[in-house]
Design a protein around this motif. Structure first.
Motif, short mmCIF file in Angstrom:
data_model
loop_
_atom_site.label_atom_id
_atom_site.label_comp_id
_atom_site.label_asym_id
_atom_site.label_seq_id
_atom_site.Cartn_x
_atom_site.Cartn_y
_atom_site.Cartn_z
N GLY A 291 -30.51 2.96 -26.75
CA GLY A 291 -29.62 1.82 -26.95
C GLY A 291 -28.69 2.33 -28.01
N ILE A 292 -29.22 2.77 -29.30
CA ILE A 292 -28.34 3.26 -30.48
C ILE A 292 -27.34 4.39 -29.89
CG2 ILE A 292 -28.56 4.51 -32.41
CD1 ILE A 292 -29.58 1.53 -32.44
N ILE A 293 -28.02 5.41 -28.97
CA ILE A 293 -26.92 6.32 -28.69
C ILE A 293 -25.89 5.72 -27.58
CG2 ILE A 293 -26.72 8.61 -27.49
CD1 ILE A 293 -27.85 8.43 -30.38
N PHE A 294 -26.13 5.10 -26.83
CA PHE A 294 -25.49 4.35 -25.86
C PHE A 294 -24.20 3.69 -26.83
CE2 PHE A 294 -23.64 1.05 -23.14
CZ PHE A 294 -23.58 1.69 -21.74
N CYS A 295 -24.74 2.89 -27.57
CA CYS A 295 -23.64 2.13 -28.43
C CYS A 295 -22.75 3.13 -29.32
CB CYS A 295 -24.28 1.37 -29.52
SG CYS A 295 -25.20 0.02 -28.75
N LYS A 296 -23.48 4.32 -29.80
CA LYS A 296 -22.56 5.24 -30.46
C LYS A 296 -21.83 5.95 -29.65
CE LYS A 296 -22.94 10.07 -31.14
NZ LYS A 296 -23.27 11.02 -30.19
N THR A 297 -22.24 6.21 -28.36
CA THR A 297 -21.09 7.16 -27.39
C THR A 297 -19.95 6.04 -27.11
OG1 THR A 297 -23.20 8.09 -26.40
CG2 THR A 297 -21.24 8.31 -25.11
N ALA A 298 -20.30 4.95 -26.79
CA ALA A 298 -19.18 3.94 -26.30
C ALA A 298 -17.91 4.01 -27.74
CB ALA A 298 -19.91 2.71 -26.08
N VAL A 299 -18.45 3.82 -28.74
CA VAL A 299 -17.68 3.91 -30.12
C VAL A 299 -16.74 5.10 -30.22
CG1 VAL A 299 -17.69 3.75 -32.42
CG2 VAL A 299 -19.24 2.25 -31.26
N CYS A 355 -29.59 -2.06 -37.82
CA CYS A 355 -28.70 -1.12 -37.02
C CYS A 355 -28.29 -1.79 -35.64
CB CYS A 355 -29.26 0.26 -36.73
SG CYS A 355 -28.21 1.53 -36.27
N PRO A 356 -29.26 -1.82 -34.64
CA PRO A 356 -28.75 -2.54 -33.62
C PRO A 356 -27.98 -3.78 -33.63
CG PRO A 356 -31.21 -2.93 -33.69
CD PRO A 356 -30.65 -1.99 -34.84
N MET A 357 -28.35 -4.71 -34.46
CA MET A 357 -27.35 -5.89 -34.62
C MET A 357 -26.22 -5.64 -35.39
SD MET A 357 -29.38 -8.50 -33.59
CE MET A 357 -28.11 -9.84 -34.23
N ALA A 358 -26.20 -4.82 -36.32
CA ALA A 358 -24.84 -4.13 -36.84
C ALA A 358 -23.88 -3.84 -35.51
CB ALA A 358 -24.96 -3.14 -37.91
N LEU A 359 -24.35 -2.87 -34.83
CA LEU A 359 -23.69 -2.28 -33.48
C LEU A 359 -23.21 -3.40 -32.65
CD1 LEU A 359 -25.82 0.89 -32.83
CD2 LEU A 359 -23.56 0.78 -33.92
N PHE A 360 -24.03 -4.48 -32.56
CA PHE A 360 -23.62 -5.66 -31.60
C PHE A 360 -22.42 -6.25 -32.18
CE2 PHE A 360 -23.97 -10.20 -31.14
CZ PHE A 360 -23.72 -10.10 -29.67
N LEU A 361 -22.36 -6.49 -33.53
CA LEU A 361 -21.27 -7.15 -34.18
C LEU A 361 -19.91 -6.26 -34.18
CD1 LEU A 361 -22.91 -8.54 -37.29
CD2 LEU A 361 -22.15 -9.83 -35.31
N ALA A 443 -14.52 -2.60 -21.27
CA ALA A 443 -15.77 -2.50 -20.48
C ALA A 443 -16.93 -1.79 -21.27
CB ALA A 443 -15.54 -1.72 -19.31
N SER A 444 -16.45 -0.75 -21.95
CA SER A 444 -17.63 -0.01 -22.88
C SER A 444 -17.89 -1.00 -23.98
CB SER A 444 -16.85 1.34 -23.19
OG SER A 444 -15.86 0.99 -24.25
N ALA A 445 -16.93 -1.82 -24.55
CA ALA A 445 -17.52 -2.56 -25.62
C ALA A 445 -18.48 -3.72 -25.27
CB ALA A 445 -16.08 -3.26 -26.41
N ALA A 446 -18.25 -4.22 -24.04
CA ALA A 446 -19.20 -5.27 -23.63
C ALA A 446 -20.46 -4.53 -23.19
CB ALA A 446 -18.43 -5.84 -22.22
N MET A 447 -20.31 -3.47 -22.45
CA MET A 447 -21.78 -2.66 -22.19
C MET A 447 -22.41 -2.57 -23.55
SD MET A 447 -20.99 -0.36 -18.84
CE MET A 447 -19.64 0.57 -19.80
N SER A 448 -21.85 -1.89 -24.55
CA SER A 448 -22.25 -1.50 -25.77
C SER A 448 -22.98 -2.78 -26.46
CB SER A 448 -21.42 -1.16 -26.60
OG SER A 448 -21.93 -0.84 -28.01
N ALA A 449 -22.37 -4.04 -26.16
CA ALA A 449 -22.94 -5.35 -27.03
C ALA A 449 -24.24 -5.71 -26.11
CB ALA A 449 -21.90 -6.25 -26.89
N LEU A 450 -24.25 -5.62 -24.95
CA LEU A 450 -25.52 -5.95 -24.24
C LEU A 450 -26.63 -4.87 -24.52
CD1 LEU A 450 -26.93 -7.56 -22.03
CD2 LEU A 450 -26.08 -6.21 -20.41
N VAL A 451 -26.26 -3.59 -24.37
CA VAL A 451 -27.41 -2.78 -24.86
C VAL A 451 -28.01 -2.91 -26.15
CG1 VAL A 451 -27.86 -0.20 -24.98
CG2 VAL A 451 -26.56 -1.19 -23.04
#
Length: 571
Positions: A291-299, A355-361, A443-451
């Motif tokens: 989850g963390i790396i998915f969000c990091k890669t999207a960012v 960390c995951p909650m901040a990445l969601f925001l 699309a990457s932002a939406a997937m990142s929020a879900l993950v």
């Protein structure tokens, strides 16, 4: 036991609130004469600089000179390793975008992820019979040899095909090798700390890590103007060579401590304990890692695409340098003032969820208002939390796993899984980009929020499993509960004994294990923490002396006879 990991659980809560160092660390200075001598409340006369130093130690959570030296060298090693990492994550993407363009970025991300699938098992095999410092030394030397070879074609008047291949190779080398360097840096810290010291000291060591990124970020723009992006690779090489010095110092301290464990591992090559895929904690850690790396890669993708569309290569290097400097500064503040208090007062679960909650925001903000500013802020948020709170939590999670499982699992979880996640993320972004009506950034932002939301569930599972795992390491005697048993083996001459004092809640938890655990667990806790138990807890424990196993009775009576003032015969 200090990492059983909730503030309502064992030792750190009590150790942090109630420790009374016999070195009189917290006593005020009363007078200073012309000789530079100071006298404390208990009448001890020492040099003033020494008393001031001890007060600084107390404020930082350090309990001895030896511990301060260990933290210094570990922090320096982490500082240099993350400086190399920050430079690499700047140089690799910038040169790639300049030579190849945004169209090839998802292909490079996907290929880099596939490469680690083959590199992970090789790295695990190399690490299995060697100390953490020896593995780090070999990795540093390999990186020093590889990355200059990748950049040389970009410094020469070569054809387009060769320059494109060199840009691909440099991107993958900077992505893979710097990640392995950071993973091995954390392994060095974990091998050097005990259960009691981990919560106190990981923040200080992560401080070295975050200041390394800040230093690299502040220097990146100036180096890009002076040398150009390609020649900055040789600055990386110089920093890597310099990092061998703290690695050698830490390695010499670890060699004697790790030698028995390594010999034991050699005599048990088929130990079933290496079956890490059966560990629920490691599997939950893997889900959270995904989850963390998915969000990091999207960012990262959002940042590279949006910034490259508006800035030149040199300007992008300078902006990315400012990004790493800002992230390093904020994460330094968190490591110094945030991680330990959050763990102590908020508990492990809340700290895991930050960390995951901040990445969601951050993903939600990018989805609502995509821009260079949103991408910059999102990357600062991602880097800041991964270099501080997230890394501290992950280190505490790994300390609940046996060394054999760590060696076997970390290359897969911290290496292969991370890069496979990058590949999966790249494929999903590429698929979204192929749809004409869909913005790949959105699309990457939406997937990142879900993950990010899904990874919060993994945090709840990790929190539950870590407590059980820590007690399992105690039962196997794999975890040192304190920095000492009845005397501090890490203290240099003059440091004095350092005993964490337990509060009522922590003592009750230890007493429960002393009463109901098997004899070998009772003996282990007595040796490690018996002298930290309050008197009323000892009275309650000794009241059931006749029901204990004979060897436990003998151990308890010996401890009583060794301290007649605390345990007079009439008691």
């Amino acid at each position: 036991l200090a990492c059983v990991c909730d503030s309502s659980c064992p030792v750190v809560a009590g150790a942090a609130r109630g420790k009374e160092l016999q070195m009189s660390l917290s006593t005020p200075l009363l007078e200073a004469g012309s000789t530079g001598q100071c006298e404390s409340d208990d009448g001890v006369v020492e040099p003033c600089w020494h008393m001031v130093l001890l007060n600084i130690y107390e404020r930082l959570g350090l309990e001895s000179h030896a511990e301060a030296r260990t933290v210094f060298w570990l922090a320096l090693q982490a500082h240099l390793a993350n400086a190399v990492f920050a430079l690499g994550r700047n140089i690799g993407p910038v040169l790639f975008m300049h030579e190849v363009g945004a169209a090839g970025l998802t292909a490079a991300m996907f290929t880099s992820g596939l490469l680690v699938i083959f590199a992970g098992p090789l790295y695990a095999t190399f690490s299995s019979r060697r100390s953490a410092a020896a593995v780090n030394c070999g990795l540093v030397l390999f990186t020093v040899a590889v990355i200059p070879l990748c950049v040389i074609p970009l410094l020469m008047p070569t054809g387009v095909a060769l320059r494109t291949a060199a840009a691909f190779a440099l991107y993958m080398a900077e992505d893979l090798l710097t990640s392995l360097l950071m993973m091995q840096s954390s392994s060095l810290a974990q091998a050097s700390l005990t259960g009691h010291s981990a919560r106190r000291l990981l923040g200080l060591i992560q401080l070295g890590c975050s200041t390394g990124a800040m230093t690299a970020g502040l220097c990146a723009g100036w180096l890009a103007k002076l040398l150009g992006p390609a020649l900055m690779v040789f600055v990386q090489v110089a920093v890597l060579v310099l990092s061998l010095v703290p690695n050698a110092v830490v390695g010499s301290a670890l060699r004697e401590a790790e030698a028995p464990k390594l010999r034991s591992a050699e005599t048990r090559p088929n130990d079933p304990d290496t079956s890490w895929w059966r560990s629920g904690l490691i599997l939950a850690l893997g889900v959270q890692t995904f989850g963390i790396i998915f969000c990091k890669t999207a960012v990262e993708y959002q940042y590279n695409v949006l910034v490259a569309g508006e800035l030149s290569a040199a300007e992008m290097v300078a902006l990315t340098g400012q990004l790493y400097a800002a992230a390093g500064f904020v994460s330094s503040l968190l490591n110094l003032f945030g991680s330990a208090p959050l763990l102590r007062h908020g508990g492990m679960l809340l700290t895991l969820l930050v960390c995951p909650m901040a990445l969601f925001l951050g993903a939600a903000a990018m989805l609502l208002a995509p821009s260079v500013v949103s991408a910059f802020v999102g990357r600062v948020l991602d880097l800041t939390l991964r270099w501080s709170i997230n890394n501290t939590c992950r280190s505490l999670m790994w300390m609940a796993v046996s060394r054999e499982q760590q060696v076997a699992a970390k290359p897969w979880v911290e290496g292969t899984l991370k890069k496979v996640t990058v590949s999966v993320t790249a494929l999903l972004i590429a698929a979204a980009a192929a749809v004409p009506a869909v913005s790949p950034v959105g699309a990457s932002a939406a997937m990142s929020a879900l993950v990010a939301l899904l990874s919060c569930g993994a945090c709840f599972r990790m929190h539950a499993l870590q407590k059980d795992a820590m007690w399992s390491t105690i039962e196997r005697r794999d975890l040192q509960l304190c920095d000492r048993g009845l005397s501090n083996p890490h203290a240099s001459e003059g440091d004095g004994d350092v005993t964490p004092q337990l509060d009522a809640v922590s003592a009750a938890g230890v007493l429960s294990k002393l009463r109901h655990g098997p004899p070998h667990v009772q003996l282990y806790i007595l040796r490690q923490m018996g002298d930290a138990l309050p008197a009323h807890v000892w009275d309650e424990f000794m009241s059931s002396l006749t029901t204990l196993a004979p060897d436990v009775q003998v151990a308890a009576l010996r401890m009583c006879s060794a301290e007649p003032k605390r345990f007079p015969n009439e008691r």
